[in-house]
Design a protein around this motif. Structure first.
Motif, PDB file in Angstrom:
ATOM      1  N   GLU A 104       0.816  -1.222   0.000  1.00 38.72           N
ATOM      2  CA  GLU A 104       0.000   0.000   0.000  1.00 38.72           C
ATOM      3  C   GLU A 104       0.849   1.272   0.000  1.00 38.72           C
ATOM      4  O   GLU A 104       0.382   2.320  -0.425  1.00 38.72           O
ATOM      5  CB  GLU A 104      -0.986  -0.003   1.174  1.00 38.72           C
ATOM      6  CG  GLU A 104      -0.322   0.051   2.534  1.00 38.72           C
ATOM      7  CD  GLU A 104      -1.305  -0.038   3.697  1.00 38.72           C
ATOM      8  OE1 GLU A 104      -2.532   0.044   3.460  1.00 38.72           O
ATOM      9  OE2 GLU A 104      -0.846  -0.180   4.834  1.00 38.72           O
ATOM     10  N   ILE A 154       1.812   1.255  -7.632  1.00 42.19           N
ATOM     11  CA  ILE A 154       0.352   1.365  -7.752  1.00 42.19           C
ATOM     12  C   ILE A 154      -0.007   2.222  -8.966  1.00 42.19           C
ATOM     13  O   ILE A 154      -0.858   1.837  -9.780  1.00 42.19           O
ATOM     14  CB  ILE A 154      -0.275   1.930  -6.455  1.00 42.19           C
ATOM     15  CG1 ILE A 154      -0.100   0.904  -5.317  1.00 42.19           C
ATOM     16  CG2 ILE A 154      -1.755   2.269  -6.663  1.00 42.19           C
ATOM     17  CD1 ILE A 154      -0.416   1.443  -3.933  1.00 42.19           C
ATOM     18  N   LYS A 159      -8.215  -1.868  -8.143  1.00 49.17           N
ATOM     19  CA  LYS A 159      -8.078  -2.441  -6.799  1.00 49.17           C
ATOM     20  C   LYS A 159      -9.325  -3.269  -6.501  1.00 49.17           C
ATOM     21  O   LYS A 159     -10.438  -2.844  -6.814  1.00 49.17           O
ATOM     22  CB  LYS A 159      -7.936  -1.325  -5.765  1.00 49.17           C
ATOM     23  CG  LYS A 159      -6.690  -0.488  -5.983  1.00 49.17           C
ATOM     24  CD  LYS A 159      -6.657   0.745  -5.096  1.00 49.17           C
ATOM     25  CE  LYS A 159      -5.426   1.572  -5.416  1.00 49.17           C
ATOM     26  NZ  LYS A 159      -5.412   2.864  -4.792  1.00 49.17           N
ATOM     27  N   ASP A 179      -9.162  -5.794  -3.462  1.00 46.82           N
ATOM     28  CA  ASP A 179      -9.109  -6.366  -2.117  1.00 46.82           C
ATOM     29  C   ASP A 179      -7.770  -6.002  -1.479  1.00 46.82           C
ATOM     30  O   ASP A 179      -6.963  -5.295  -2.081  1.00 46.82           O
ATOM     31  CB  ASP A 179      -9.256  -7.897  -2.198  1.00 46.82           C
ATOM     32  CG  ASP A 179      -9.777  -8.513  -0.898  1.00 46.82           C
ATOM     33  OD1 ASP A 179      -9.911  -7.784   0.120  1.00 46.82           O
ATOM     34  OD2 ASP A 179     -10.058  -9.720  -0.897  1.00 46.82           O
ATOM     35  N   LYS A 180      -7.553  -6.497  -0.278  1.00 48.90           N
ATOM     36  CA  LYS A 180      -6.280  -6.309   0.430  1.00 48.90           C
ATOM     37  C   LYS A 180      -5.905  -7.622   1.075  1.00 48.90           C
ATOM     38  O   LYS A 180      -6.760  -8.481   1.296  1.00 48.90           O
ATOM     39  CB  LYS A 180      -6.440  -5.264   1.547  1.00 48.90           C
ATOM     40  CG  LYS A 180      -6.672  -3.873   1.051  1.00 48.90           C
ATOM     41  CD  LYS A 180      -6.810  -2.898   2.206  1.00 48.90           C
ATOM     42  CE  LYS A 180      -6.927  -1.495   1.627  1.00 48.90           C
ATOM     43  NZ  LYS A 180      -6.969  -0.462   2.596  1.00 48.90           N
ATOM     44  N   THR A 198       0.232  -4.306   4.778  1.00 43.99           N
ATOM     45  CA  THR A 198      -0.943  -4.468   3.928  1.00 43.99           C
ATOM     46  C   THR A 198      -0.579  -4.301   2.457  1.00 43.99           C
ATOM     47  O   THR A 198       0.034  -3.307   2.071  1.00 43.99           O
ATOM     48  CB  THR A 198      -2.026  -3.426   4.302  1.00 43.99           C
ATOM     49  OG1 THR A 198      -2.347  -3.602   5.687  1.00 43.99           O
ATOM     50  CG2 THR A 198      -3.279  -3.606   3.463  1.00 43.99           C
ATOM     51  N   ASP A 199      -0.950  -5.305   1.679  1.00 46.37           N
ATOM     52  CA  ASP A 199      -0.824  -5.236   0.225  1.00 46.37           C
ATOM     53  C   ASP A 199      -2.203  -4.977  -0.360  1.00 46.37           C
ATOM     54  O   ASP A 199      -3.201  -5.534   0.111  1.00 46.37           O
ATOM     55  CB  ASP A 199      -0.317  -6.564  -0.352  1.00 46.37           C
ATOM     56  CG  ASP A 199       1.188  -6.695  -0.323  1.00 46.37           C
ATOM     57  OD1 ASP A 199       1.868  -5.760   0.140  1.00 46.37           O
ATOM     58  OD2 ASP A 199       1.681  -7.736  -0.784  1.00 46.37           O
ATOM     59  N   ILE A 200      -2.243  -4.166  -1.390  1.00 49.73           N
ATOM     60  CA  ILE A 200      -3.469  -3.939  -2.145  1.00 49.73           C
ATOM     61  C   ILE A 200      -3.479  -4.964  -3.271  1.00 49.73           C
ATOM     62  O   ILE A 200      -2.480  -5.133  -3.974  1.00 49.73           O
ATOM     63  CB  ILE A 200      -3.496  -2.504  -2.710  1.00 49.73           C
ATOM     64  CG1 ILE A 200      -3.569  -1.514  -1.555  1.00 49.73           C
ATOM     65  CG2 ILE A 200      -4.659  -2.330  -3.678  1.00 49.73           C
ATOM     66  CD1 ILE A 200      -3.304  -0.086  -1.961  1.00 49.73           C
ATOM     67  N   MET A 206      -4.809  -6.086  -6.866  1.00 51.61           N
ATOM     68  CA  MET A 206      -5.300  -5.409  -8.073  1.00 51.61           C
ATOM     69  C   MET A 206      -5.474  -6.445  -9.179  1.00 51.61           C
ATOM     70  O   MET A 206      -4.766  -7.456  -9.195  1.00 51.61           O
ATOM     71  CB  MET A 206      -4.294  -4.330  -8.508  1.00 51.61           C
ATOM     72  CG  MET A 206      -4.015  -3.289  -7.445  1.00 51.61           C
ATOM     73  SD  MET A 206      -2.784  -2.062  -7.970  1.00 51.61           S
ATOM     74  CE  MET A 206      -3.820  -0.967  -8.974  1.00 51.61           C
TER      75      MET A 206
END
Length: 174
Positions: A134, A140, A150, A152-153, A164-166, A168
């Motif tokens: 993130e 990103i 995007k 979810d996480k 936390t990873d986003i 995609m």
């Protein structure tokens, strides 16, 4: 502009993959993370055994980007059960696209990305997905520019530090 060559990684490339894996991860995330967490992650993720296992995995493919025979970046994609999360047979996961710091901005990441998309299209997959930290706004923006959205996480464990990873994704076909 220099010609970028994309070459599939084989077992004879273990040492080079270990080296570029550690170097690019450190370049990308070292400044924002504790040295202890980084060292723990790098030792585990880029051990000879782990790298050998990744190269040998039939549901993963790894490619080097080279300029004048010098390895300047790499790509790792996963299919089926080797995907880190979704494990969707209709998807390809881009697990890693990394480029050596001095070569950022020279379209190497874009070439590696294009290779991943071409692999997914050749396999007639429905979509491509990935996880991005993130706080990695550069990455990103790169994926958004390439049409990812995007969805979810998830938590990424960096040597004991939970981040936390986003997640995609980009649809290639409906």
């Amino acid at each position: 502009m220099e010609k970028i060559e994309i070459a599939k990684v084989t077992l004879k490339d273990i040492n080079q993959l270990q080296k570029i894996g550690k170097q690019t991860f450190e370049d990308t995330f070292g400044a924002q993370n504790s040295p202890a967490f980084m060292e723990e992650y790098l030792n585990k993720s880029f051990s000879k055994e782990k790298v050998r296992e990744e190269i040998s995995d039939e549901n993963s493919e790894i490619y080097f980007a080279k300029i004048d025979k010098k390895i300047v970046g790499y790509l790792k994609v996963n299919f089926n059960q080797s995907q880190t999360e979704l494990k969707d047979p209709n998807a390809l996961e881009i697990e890693r696209i990394y480029v050596i710091k001095e070569y950022l901005g020279k379209k190497i990441g874009q070439e590696l990305y294009n290779k991943a998309i071409n692999i997914a299209k050749q396999k007639n997959l429905q979509y491509v997905w990935l996880g991005v930290w993130e706080e990695n706004s550069r990455a990103i923006r790169f994926y958004e520019k390439n049409g990812f959205i995007k969805f979810d996480k998830h938590i990424f464990d960096l040597g004991g530090d939970k981040q936390t990873d986003i997640l995609m994704k980009k649809y290639l076909r409906e």
